[in-house]
Motif scaffolding. Structure first.
Motif, PDB file in Angstrom:
ATOM      1  N   SER A 118       0.831  -1.217   0.000  1.00 28.88           N
ATOM      2  CA  SER A 118       0.000   0.000   0.000  1.00 28.88           C
ATOM      3  C   SER A 118       0.865   1.268   0.000  1.00 28.88           C
ATOM      4  O   SER A 118       0.379   2.360  -0.306  1.00 28.88           O
ATOM      5  CB  SER A 118      -0.957   0.008   1.194  1.00 28.88           C
ATOM      6  OG  SER A 118      -0.262   0.326   2.372  1.00 28.88           O
ATOM      7  N   LYS A 173       0.802   2.886  -3.332  1.00 26.50           N
ATOM      8  CA  LYS A 173      -0.435   3.661  -3.569  1.00 26.50           C
ATOM      9  C   LYS A 173      -0.302   5.069  -2.969  1.00 26.50           C
ATOM     10  O   LYS A 173      -0.636   6.074  -3.600  1.00 26.50           O
ATOM     11  CB  LYS A 173      -1.640   2.983  -2.892  1.00 26.50           C
ATOM     12  CG  LYS A 173      -2.379   1.993  -3.727  1.00 26.50           C
ATOM     13  CD  LYS A 173      -3.703   2.608  -4.240  1.00 26.50           C
ATOM     14  CE  LYS A 173      -4.175   2.126  -5.587  1.00 26.50           C
ATOM     15  NZ  LYS A 173      -3.260   2.088  -6.676  1.00 26.50           N
ATOM     16  N   THR A 174       0.179   5.117  -1.729  1.00 24.85           N
ATOM     17  CA  THR A 174       0.367   6.405  -1.053  1.00 24.85           C
ATOM     18  C   THR A 174       1.295   7.294  -1.880  1.00 24.85           C
ATOM     19  O   THR A 174       1.031   8.479  -2.105  1.00 24.85           O
ATOM     20  CB  THR A 174       0.995   6.187   0.353  1.00 24.85           C
ATOM     21  OG1 THR A 174       0.168   5.292   1.056  1.00 24.85           O
ATOM     22  CG2 THR A 174       1.170   7.476   1.117  1.00 24.85           C
ATOM     23  N   GLU A 202       1.957   7.089  -5.067  1.00 24.22           N
ATOM     24  CA  GLU A 202       1.322   7.510  -6.329  1.00 24.22           C
ATOM     25  C   GLU A 202       0.407   8.715  -6.098  1.00 24.22           C
ATOM     26  O   GLU A 202       0.341   9.613  -6.935  1.00 24.22           O
ATOM     27  CB  GLU A 202       0.504   6.365  -6.927  1.00 24.22           C
ATOM     28  CG  GLU A 202       1.375   5.255  -7.494  1.00 24.22           C
ATOM     29  CD  GLU A 202       0.557   4.058  -7.953  1.00 24.22           C
ATOM     30  OE1 GLU A 202      -0.638   3.970  -7.632  1.00 24.22           O
ATOM     31  OE2 GLU A 202       1.144   3.202  -8.638  1.00 24.22           O
ATOM     32  N   GLN A 203      -0.298   8.712  -4.952  1.00 25.80           N
ATOM     33  CA  GLN A 203      -1.215   9.831  -4.688  1.00 25.80           C
ATOM     34  C   GLN A 203      -0.457  11.149  -4.517  1.00 25.80           C
ATOM     35  O   GLN A 203      -0.958  12.211  -4.848  1.00 25.80           O
ATOM     36  CB  GLN A 203      -2.076   9.533  -3.453  1.00 25.80           C
ATOM     37  CG  GLN A 203      -3.219   8.605  -3.812  1.00 25.80           C
ATOM     38  CD  GLN A 203      -3.819   7.894  -2.632  1.00 25.80           C
ATOM     39  OE1 GLN A 203      -3.456   8.161  -1.485  1.00 25.80           O
ATOM     40  NE2 GLN A 203      -4.746   6.981  -2.885  1.00 25.80           N
ATOM     41  N   ILE A 204       0.768  11.057  -4.013  1.00 31.28           N
ATOM     42  CA  ILE A 204       1.594  12.265  -3.883  1.00 31.28           C
ATOM     43  C   ILE A 204       2.184  12.651  -5.244  1.00 31.28           C
ATOM     44  O   ILE A 204       2.135  13.805  -5.665  1.00 31.28           O
ATOM     45  CB  ILE A 204       2.769  12.027  -2.888  1.00 31.28           C
ATOM     46  CG1 ILE A 204       2.253  11.706  -1.497  1.00 31.28           C
ATOM     47  CG2 ILE A 204       3.710  13.233  -2.873  1.00 31.28           C
ATOM     48  CD1 ILE A 204       3.338  11.197  -0.543  1.00 31.28           C
ATOM     49  N   HIS A 229       1.727  11.514  -8.596  1.00 35.43           N
ATOM     50  CA  HIS A 229       1.079  11.646  -9.906  1.00 35.43           C
ATOM     51  C   HIS A 229       0.530  13.042 -10.207  1.00 35.43           C
ATOM     52  O   HIS A 229       0.717  13.535 -11.332  1.00 35.43           O
ATOM     53  CB  HIS A 229       0.042  10.525 -10.107  1.00 35.43           C
ATOM     54  CG  HIS A 229       0.699   9.175 -10.272  1.00 35.43           C
ATOM     55  ND1 HIS A 229       0.019   8.016 -10.500  1.00 35.43           N
ATOM     56  CD2 HIS A 229       2.019   8.807 -10.230  1.00 35.43           C
ATOM     57  CE1 HIS A 229       0.874   7.001 -10.601  1.00 35.43           C
ATOM     58  NE2 HIS A 229       2.083   7.465 -10.418  1.00 35.43           N
TER      59      HIS A 229
END
Ligand code: COD
Ligand code: ATP
Length: 197
Positions: A77, A80-81, A83-85, A87
Motif C-alpha cells: 500500500s 499507492k500512497t 502515487e497519490q503524492i 502523480h
C-alpha cells in the motif's frame, strides 16, 4: 499545433532508449520517470509531502529510492500512497513542458500511460515491446531491483500485449538499429500527415 506522441511499455522494455531515438530526429522528449527523479532530489516538490506521509523514506533532504523499495516490499500500500503524492505533481510538470515545447512532434514517455488513463490526451501512442524473458534479463542486469521487487512492479502494470494492442504503433526493441528504423518510419508517417494537414 504540437503533435503529442505518447510512448509507453512495461518496465525495462526500452522506453528511454527509444525516446532517445525520437530525440535524434528532432522530437522534444518529456520523461515521466525523469520528472519523478527531479521531484525526489533535494528541494524537489515531492520531498515535503513524502516526509509527512512516509518519514522513513526521506534522508539528507531527498527521497531515497532504496528506502521506498524496502518499504514497498514490506507493504504494497506504500506504492499507492506514493502515487497519490507523485502523480498530480507529474501531471503538472508535463503541462509545464507542453506549454514551453516548440518541436512539431513531442514525445511523452509515460510508463503508466494506459493505467493512468492518459491516452485520451495523446494524438497517437507508441508501445515498446520485447519478450518477458528478455525484459527480466535486462532489468536484472541493471542491478537496481531484486527479482521480487521487479515482479511486484510488473504485476501492477497492464500486460504488455494489451498495451501494444491499444497503441497505434509498436516498436520492437530487439536491437538498436531495428528500433531506430521503426522510429524513423513512425516519424516520417506523422510528419507526412502534418505536412498534408
Ligand atoms: C518504485 C520506485 C521507488 C522504484 O524506483 P527505481 O529507481 O528502482 O525505478 P524507476 O523509478 O526508474 O522505475 C522503473 C520502472 O518501474 C515502473 N514503475 C514505477 N512506478 C510504478 C508504479 N507506481 N506502478 C507501476 N509501475 C511503476 C515503471 O515502468 C518505471 O519505468 C519508483 O519508481 C517510484 O517512486 N515510483 C512511484 C512513482 C511513480 O508512480 N512513477 C511512475 C511514473 S509517473
Ligand atoms: N532497441 C534496443 N536494443 C537493444 N537493447 C535495448 C534496446 N532498447 C532498450 N535496450 C536495453 O534494455 C534495457 C532497458 O531499456 P530502457 O532503460 O530504455 O527501458 P525503459 O522502458 O525506459 O525502462 P524503465 O521502465 O525501467 O524506465 C537497457 O539495458 C537498454 O540498453
Amino acid at each position: 499545433m504540437t503533435y503529442k506522441l505518447g510512448l509507453t511499455g512495461s518496465i525495462g522494455m526500452g522506453k528511454s532508449t527509444t525516446a532517445r531515438l525520437f530525440a535524434e530526429l528532432g522530437c522534444e522528449v518529456w520523461d515521466a520517470d525523469a520528472a519523478v527523479h527531479r521531484m525526489y532530489a533535494p528541494g524537489g516538490a515531492a520531498v515535503e509531502p513524502v516526509s509527512r506521509l512516509l518519514p522513513a523514506a526521506v534522508q539528507s533532504g531527498a527521497v531515497s529510492r532504496k528506502c521506498l523499495k524496502d518499504l514497498i516490499a514490506q507493504d504494497a500500500s506504500v506504492l499507492k500512497t506514493l502515487e497519490q503524492i507523485v502523480h498530480p505533481l507529474v501531471a503538472q510538470d508535463r503541462e509545464d513542458f507542453l506549454a514551453s515545447s516548440v518541436s512539431d512532434i513531442v514525445v511523452l514517455d509515460i510508463p503508466l500511460l494506459f493505467e493512468g488513463g492518459n491516452e485520451e490526451a495523446m494524438d497517437a501512442v507508441v508501445c515498446v515491446s520485447i519478450s518477458p524473458e528478455e525484459q527480466e534479463t535486462r532489468v536484472m542486469a541493471r542491478g537496481t531491483m531484486t527479482i521480487e521487487q521487479f515482479r511486484q512492479i510488473r504485476a501492477k502494470q497492464m500486460p504488455n500485449e494489451d498495451k501494444c494492442a491499444r497503441s497505434n504503433y509498436v516498436v520492437v526493441t530487439d536491437n538498436l538499429e531495428h528500433a531506430r528504423a521503426q522510429v524513423k518510419e513512425i516519424v516520417a508517417e506523422i510528419r507526412g500527415k502534418l505536412g498534408d494537414a
